[in-house]
Design a protein around this motif. Structure first.
Motif, PDB file in Angstrom:
ATOM      1  N   VAL A  63      -7.434  -7.122   4.482  1.00 47.16           N
ATOM      2  CA  VAL A  63      -6.186  -6.996   3.721  1.00 47.16           C
ATOM      3  C   VAL A  63      -5.149  -7.981   4.259  1.00 47.16           C
ATOM      4  O   VAL A  63      -5.009  -8.155   5.470  1.00 47.16           O
ATOM      5  CB  VAL A  63      -5.633  -5.561   3.822  1.00 47.16           C
ATOM      6  N   VAL A  64      -4.414  -8.629   3.345  1.00 51.86           N
ATOM      7  CA  VAL A  64      -3.321  -9.526   3.720  1.00 51.86           C
ATOM      8  C   VAL A  64      -2.011  -8.811   3.456  1.00 51.86           C
ATOM      9  O   VAL A  64      -1.708  -8.443   2.319  1.00 51.86           O
ATOM     10  CB  VAL A  64      -3.375 -10.845   2.917  1.00 51.86           C
ATOM     11  N   LEU A  65      -1.226  -8.595   4.494  1.00 51.11           N
ATOM     12  CA  LEU A  65       0.063  -7.919   4.336  1.00 51.11           C
ATOM     13  C   LEU A  65       1.032  -8.842   3.592  1.00 51.11           C
ATOM     14  O   LEU A  65       1.284  -9.966   4.016  1.00 51.11           O
ATOM     15  CB  LEU A  65       0.639  -7.560   5.712  1.00 51.11           C
ATOM     16  N   HIS A  66       1.551  -8.345   2.498  1.00 52.47           N
ATOM     17  CA  HIS A  66       2.459  -9.137   1.664  1.00 52.47           C
ATOM     18  C   HIS A  66       3.592  -8.229   1.218  1.00 52.47           C
ATOM     19  O   HIS A  66       3.357  -7.202   0.572  1.00 52.47           O
ATOM     20  CB  HIS A  66       1.701  -9.708   0.462  1.00 52.47           C
ATOM     21  N   SER A  67       4.830  -8.586   1.533  1.00 49.31           N
ATOM     22  CA  SER A  67       5.963  -7.690   1.318  1.00 49.31           C
ATOM     23  C   SER A  67       6.150  -7.318  -0.152  1.00 49.31           C
ATOM     24  O   SER A  67       6.452  -6.164  -0.470  1.00 49.31           O
ATOM     25  CB  SER A  67       7.250  -8.312   1.868  1.00 49.31           C
ATOM     26  N   HIS A  68       5.956  -8.281  -1.065  1.00 45.85           N
ATOM     27  CA  HIS A  68       6.151  -7.990  -2.481  1.00 45.85           C
ATOM     28  C   HIS A  68       5.127  -6.965  -2.965  1.00 45.85           C
ATOM     29  O   HIS A  68       5.481  -6.010  -3.672  1.00 45.85           O
ATOM     30  CB  HIS A  68       6.028  -9.265  -3.306  1.00 45.85           C
ATOM     31  N   GLU A  69       3.868  -7.125  -2.577  1.00 44.04           N
ATOM     32  CA  GLU A  69       2.829  -6.191  -2.993  1.00 44.04           C
ATOM     33  C   GLU A  69       3.025  -4.825  -2.347  1.00 44.04           C
ATOM     34  O   GLU A  69       2.724  -3.791  -2.960  1.00 44.04           O
ATOM     35  CB  GLU A  69       1.455  -6.764  -2.662  1.00 44.04           C
ATOM     36  N   ILE A  70       3.542  -4.802  -1.124  1.00 42.22           N
ATOM     37  CA  ILE A  70       3.828  -3.520  -0.475  1.00 42.22           C
ATOM     38  C   ILE A  70       4.930  -2.792  -1.236  1.00 42.22           C
ATOM     39  O   ILE A  70       4.814  -1.598  -1.518  1.00 42.22           O
ATOM     40  CB  ILE A  70       4.244  -3.740   0.999  1.00 42.22           C
ATOM     41  N   ARG A  71       6.001  -3.508  -1.587  1.00 35.12           N
ATOM     42  CA  ARG A  71       7.111  -2.876  -2.306  1.00 35.12           C
ATOM     43  C   ARG A  71       6.670  -2.344  -3.664  1.00 35.12           C
ATOM     44  O   ARG A  71       7.133  -1.297  -4.110  1.00 35.12           O
ATOM     45  CB  ARG A  71       8.265  -3.865  -2.485  1.00 35.12           C
ATOM     46  N   LYS A  72       5.758  -3.063  -4.329  1.00 28.29           N
ATOM     47  CA  LYS A  72       5.319  -2.688  -5.676  1.00 28.29           C
ATOM     48  C   LYS A  72       4.053  -1.836  -5.681  1.00 28.29           C
ATOM     49  O   LYS A  72       3.590  -1.428  -6.754  1.00 28.29           O
ATOM     50  CB  LYS A  72       5.075  -3.954  -6.508  1.00 28.29           C
ATOM     51  N   SER A  73       3.465  -1.596  -4.513  1.00 28.36           N
ATOM     52  CA  SER A  73       2.212  -0.818  -4.401  1.00 28.36           C
ATOM     53  C   SER A  73       1.105  -1.441  -5.250  1.00 28.36           C
ATOM     54  O   SER A  73       0.367  -0.743  -5.956  1.00 28.36           O
ATOM     55  CB  SER A  73       2.444   0.639  -4.817  1.00 28.36           C
ATOM     56  N   ARG A  74       0.950  -2.745  -5.157  1.00 28.64           N
ATOM     57  CA  ARG A  74      -0.040  -3.453  -5.951  1.00 28.64           C
ATOM     58  C   ARG A  74      -1.281  -3.813  -5.133  1.00 28.64           C
ATOM     59  O   ARG A  74      -1.226  -3.929  -3.920  1.00 28.64           O
ATOM     60  CB  ARG A  74       0.572  -4.740  -6.528  1.00 28.64           C
ATOM     61  N   GLY A  75      -2.388  -4.027  -5.838  1.00 29.80           N
ATOM     62  CA  GLY A  75      -3.615  -4.475  -5.189  1.00 29.80           C
ATOM     63  C   GLY A  75      -4.063  -3.499  -4.110  1.00 29.80           C
ATOM     64  O   GLY A  75      -4.163  -2.291  -4.345  1.00 29.80           O
ATOM     65  N   ASP A  76      -4.343  -4.022  -2.939  1.00 26.08           N
ATOM     66  CA  ASP A  76      -4.770  -3.178  -1.825  1.00 26.08           C
ATOM     67  C   ASP A  76      -3.739  -2.105  -1.492  1.00 26.08           C
ATOM     68  O   ASP A  76      -4.078  -1.076  -0.892  1.00 26.08           O
ATOM     69  CB  ASP A  76      -5.026  -4.030  -0.579  1.00 26.08           C
ATOM     70  N   PHE A  77      -2.493  -2.338  -1.886  1.00 29.36           N
ATOM     71  CA  PHE A  77      -1.414  -1.425  -1.518  1.00 29.36           C
ATOM     72  C   PHE A  77      -1.184  -0.329  -2.559  1.00 29.36           C
ATOM     73  O   PHE A  77      -0.188   0.403  -2.490  1.00 29.36           O
ATOM     74  CB  PHE A  77      -0.133  -2.216  -1.252  1.00 29.36           C
ATOM     75  N   ALA A  78      -2.120  -0.187  -3.504  1.00 31.15           N
ATOM     76  CA  ALA A  78      -2.066   0.925  -4.457  1.00 31.15           C
ATOM     77  C   ALA A  78      -2.162   2.260  -3.730  1.00 31.15           C
ATOM     78  O   ALA A  78      -1.722   3.294  -4.257  1.00 31.15           O
ATOM     79  CB  ALA A  78      -3.189   0.802  -5.491  1.00 31.15           C
ATOM     80  N   ILE A  79      -2.704   2.271  -2.524  1.00 31.82           N
ATOM     81  CA  ILE A  79      -2.769   3.508  -1.736  1.00 31.82           C
ATOM     82  C   ILE A  79      -1.362   4.043  -1.449  1.00 31.82           C
ATOM     83  O   ILE A  79      -1.195   5.230  -1.161  1.00 31.82           O
ATOM     84  CB  ILE A  79      -3.525   3.308  -0.410  1.00 31.82           C
ATOM     85  N   LEU A  80      -0.348   3.183  -1.568  1.00 30.92           N
ATOM     86  CA  LEU A  80       1.018   3.585  -1.251  1.00 30.92           C
ATOM     87  C   LEU A  80       1.686   4.368  -2.368  1.00 30.92           C
ATOM     88  O   LEU A  80       2.823   4.827  -2.232  1.00 30.92           O
ATOM     89  CB  LEU A  80       1.859   2.356  -0.885  1.00 30.92           C
ATOM     90  N   PHE A  81       0.991   4.524  -3.508  1.00 29.29           N
ATOM     91  CA  PHE A  81       1.507   5.413  -4.550  1.00 29.29           C
ATOM     92  C   PHE A  81       1.525   6.855  -4.057  1.00 29.29           C
ATOM     93  O   PHE A  81       2.290   7.682  -4.543  1.00 29.29           O
ATOM     94  CB  PHE A  81       0.661   5.301  -5.826  1.00 29.29           C
ATOM     95  N   ASP A  82       0.674   7.155  -3.101  1.00 27.07           N
ATOM     96  CA  ASP A  82       0.681   8.468  -2.458  1.00 27.07           C
ATOM     97  C   ASP A  82       1.868   8.489  -1.487  1.00 27.07           C
ATOM     98  O   ASP A  82       1.899   7.714  -0.517  1.00 27.07           O
ATOM     99  CB  ASP A  82      -0.629   8.686  -1.715  1.00 27.07           C
ATOM    100  N   ALA A  83       2.838   9.348  -1.746  1.00 27.87           N
ATOM    101  CA  ALA A  83       4.073   9.356  -0.960  1.00 27.87           C
ATOM    102  C   ALA A  83       3.820   9.597   0.525  1.00 27.87           C
ATOM    103  O   ALA A  83       4.484   8.991   1.381  1.00 27.87           O
ATOM    104  CB  ALA A  83       5.027  10.421  -1.504  1.00 27.87           C
ATOM    105  N   ASP A  84       2.862  10.452   0.839  1.00 30.72           N
ATOM    106  CA  ASP A  84       2.568  10.737   2.243  1.00 30.72           C
ATOM    107  C   ASP A  84       1.970   9.516   2.930  1.00 30.72           C
ATOM    108  O   ASP A  84       2.358   9.166   4.053  1.00 30.72           O
ATOM    109  CB  ASP A  84       1.610  11.924   2.353  1.00 30.72           C
ATOM    110  N   VAL A  85       1.030   8.865   2.243  1.00 30.01           N
ATOM    111  CA  VAL A  85       0.421   7.656   2.809  1.00 30.01           C
ATOM    112  C   VAL A  85       1.479   6.572   2.985  1.00 30.01           C
ATOM    113  O   VAL A  85       1.513   5.873   4.009  1.00 30.01           O
ATOM    114  CB  VAL A  85      -0.725   7.150   1.904  1.00 30.01           C
TER     115      VAL A  85
END
Length: 247
Positions: free
Chosen positions: A61-83
């Motif tokens: 996984v490549v950490l990318h601030s825009h994708e983290i903020r938008k919960s996109r791609g690999d960061f879709a796991i962040l739609f889970d509020a606890d995660v």
């Protein structure tokens, strides 16, 4: 020339175009993360890798601030509020403990076009400011007789060629501190998954947000602010952080 004890990772936030300026984010940010090589290898890289292993089970996984903020791609796991809460807490911890010095330039694009009839490219302005302060940092540590590499993520052949020409123009003397022959630029493809470049990506956006709205809560900036290069009195204005043009 031998190699210095430091390596510099460079990233940006916002676009550097002066047409159709985004009113929500009217700035261009360039960030230099200066890492001591031993600390980078021994602490930064393992911390970033462990974070990825804990949340994805692999380190591709490549950490990318825009994708983290938008919960996109690999960061879709962040739609889970606890995660998301656990991930942000861990990421903040990695940033807090990461040993690096930060130099950044923020160009207010709207103020730039309002004040200058023929303004220079914001990227070129920011690059000059950051390179000058980097050279001062290296001089303070007796490193100017050694090669220091600046690593920048590839953006495309034409853009990279243009940036390299601008880098060489500044390095060869078009600046306020003199020739900087000790600085060398290298473009890196995202597929290399560089922890240092991801570090630079993560710091750039919070800086821009702080400059736009300093009164708004900004936990990420609170962490980043501690990393800035400072003068003898502890100030960062014009030393670790350059905002241009001034109000």
């Amino acid at each position: 020339m031998s190699f210095s004890d430091f390596i510099v990772y460079v990233d940006e936030s916002g676009d550097h175009g002066l047409r159709n300026i985004n009113r929500e984010y009217p700035v261009f940010v360039l960030a230099f993360c200066i890492c001591a090589k031993d600390a980078y290898q021994q602490t930064v890289v393992p911390a970033v890798q462990q974070l990825k292993l804990d949340f994805w089970g692999h380190d591709a996984v490549v950490l990318h601030s825009h994708e983290i903020r938008k919960s996109r791609g690999d960061f879709a796991i962040l739609f889970d509020a606890d995660v998301r809460a656990r991930f942000i807490e861990r990421l903040n911890g990695v940033m807090e403990t990461a040993d690096f010095t930060l130099i950044a330039a923020v160009i207010d694009k709207q103020r730039l076009v309002d004040r200058y009839a023929m303004p220079n490219d914001p990227y070129e302005i920011a690059l000059g400011f950051c390179m000058e302060r980097l050279q001062m940092f290296l001089a303070e540590r007796g490193q100017v007789d050694r090669t220091t590499h600046l690593l920048i993520e590839c953006r495309g052949r034409a853009e990279d060629d243009k940036l390299e020409l601008e880098f060489r123009r500044i390095r060869d003397g078009d600046n306020r501190v003199g020739r900087m022959e000790n600085l060398s630029i290298r473009f890196v493809d995202k597929k290399h998954n560089s922890p240092g470049l991801q570090l630079a990506d993560l710091v750039a956006h919070p800086i821009g947000r702080h400059v736009i709205a300093p009164e708004q809560p900004n936990r990420a900036y609170e962490i980043v602010e501690r990393k800035f290069r400072r003068n003898a009195g502890g100030g960062i204005d014009g030393y670790g952080l350059k905002v241009f043009p001034r109000p």
